[in-house]
Design a protein around this motif. Structure first.
Motif, mmCIF file in Angstrom:
data_model
loop_
_atom_site.group_PDB
_atom_site.id
_atom_site.type_symbol
_atom_site.label_atom_id
_atom_site.label_comp_id
_atom_site.label_asym_id
_atom_site.label_seq_id
_atom_site.Cartn_x
_atom_site.Cartn_y
_atom_site.Cartn_z
ATOM 1 N N GLY A 74 3.642 10.324 -7.669
ATOM 2 C CA GLY A 74 3.817 10.231 -9.073
ATOM 3 C C GLY A 74 4.638 11.217 -9.744
ATOM 4 N N LEU A 75 5.108 12.335 -8.892
ATOM 5 C CA LEU A 75 6.048 13.341 -9.602
ATOM 6 C C LEU A 75 7.634 12.886 -9.666
ATOM 7 C CD1 LEU A 75 4.760 16.528 -7.974
ATOM 8 C CD2 LEU A 75 4.385 15.609 -10.553
ATOM 9 N N TYR A 132 0.704 -1.135 -0.046
ATOM 10 C CA TYR A 132 -0.083 0.077 -0.086
ATOM 11 C C TYR A 132 0.847 1.155 -0.189
ATOM 12 C CZ TYR A 132 -3.401 -3.231 1.988
ATOM 13 O OH TYR A 132 -4.120 -4.209 2.068
ATOM 14 N N LEU A 133 0.392 2.244 -0.711
ATOM 15 C CA LEU A 133 0.955 3.458 -0.590
ATOM 16 C C LEU A 133 -0.058 4.532 -0.205
ATOM 17 C CD1 LEU A 133 3.745 5.083 -1.338
ATOM 18 C CD2 LEU A 133 2.615 5.630 -3.615
ATOM 19 N N ARG A 172 2.871 7.405 -14.490
ATOM 20 C CA ARG A 172 2.005 6.119 -14.211
ATOM 21 C C ARG A 172 1.419 5.815 -15.417
ATOM 22 N NH1 ARG A 172 -3.244 6.148 -13.864
ATOM 23 N NH2 ARG A 172 -3.402 8.502 -13.750
ATOM 24 N N MET A 173 1.356 6.749 -16.407
ATOM 25 C CA MET A 173 0.949 6.249 -17.898
ATOM 26 C C MET A 173 1.787 5.500 -18.835
ATOM 27 S SD MET A 173 -2.206 7.497 -17.843
ATOM 28 C CE MET A 173 -3.151 8.496 -17.452
ATOM 29 N N LYS A 215 -5.451 11.081 -10.023
ATOM 30 C CA LYS A 215 -4.854 12.437 -9.975
ATOM 31 C C LYS A 215 -4.195 12.943 -8.790
ATOM 32 C CE LYS A 215 -7.470 15.386 -13.062
ATOM 33 N NZ LYS A 215 -8.260 16.533 -13.421
ATOM 34 N N LEU A 216 -4.509 12.419 -7.764
ATOM 35 C CA LEU A 216 -3.951 12.745 -6.475
ATOM 36 C C LEU A 216 -2.651 11.889 -6.346
ATOM 37 C CD1 LEU A 216 -3.808 13.953 -3.611
ATOM 38 C CD2 LEU A 216 -4.890 11.898 -2.600
ATOM 39 N N PHE A 217 -2.389 10.885 -6.912
ATOM 40 C CA PHE A 217 -1.202 10.168 -6.914
ATOM 41 C C PHE A 217 -0.450 10.873 -8.050
ATOM 42 C CE2 PHE A 217 1.677 7.108 -9.174
ATOM 43 C CZ PHE A 217 2.182 6.619 -8.260
#
Length: 95
Positions: free
Chosen positions: A88-89, A14-15, A51-52, A81-83
């Motif tokens: 995710g940056l 989990y993250l 992520r994409m 979107k929150l990730f």
């Protein structure tokens, strides 16, 4: 045996973005079925891919740790979107 042990410790179960949005909790597997939790400030986490573009695994680098944490892309992203805007940056750290 040591390689399998390290892979298990770096696989993310989990993250979790903690309350306040400044800390991430990595919940990882252990070889004996328990969970291990590591709380890290958000600015010390960098995604190596978006992520994409990630196909099977998304490597996440934590500043000060030798190896990457591995996030499986078959998992669920309840708030994608929150990730993307938090964990995710890709961050550049001044060395």
């Amino acid at each position: 045996m040591a390689l399998a042990w390290m892979y298990t410790l770096r696989s993310v179960r989990y993250l979790v973005l903690k309350k306040g949005g400044k800390t991430l909790a990595f919940v990882t597997f252990t070889p004996f079925g328990r969970n291990r939790t590591l709380a890290v400030p958000l600015e010390k986490v960098s995604a190596k891919q978006s992520r994409m573009t990630a196909t099977v695994h998304l490597p996440l680098k934590v500043k000060g740790k030798y190896f990457h944490y591995i996030l499986d892309m078959r998992g669920q992203f309840p708030n994608a979107k929150l990730f993307d805007y938090s964990a995710g940056l890709r961050r550049n750290w001044a060395q």
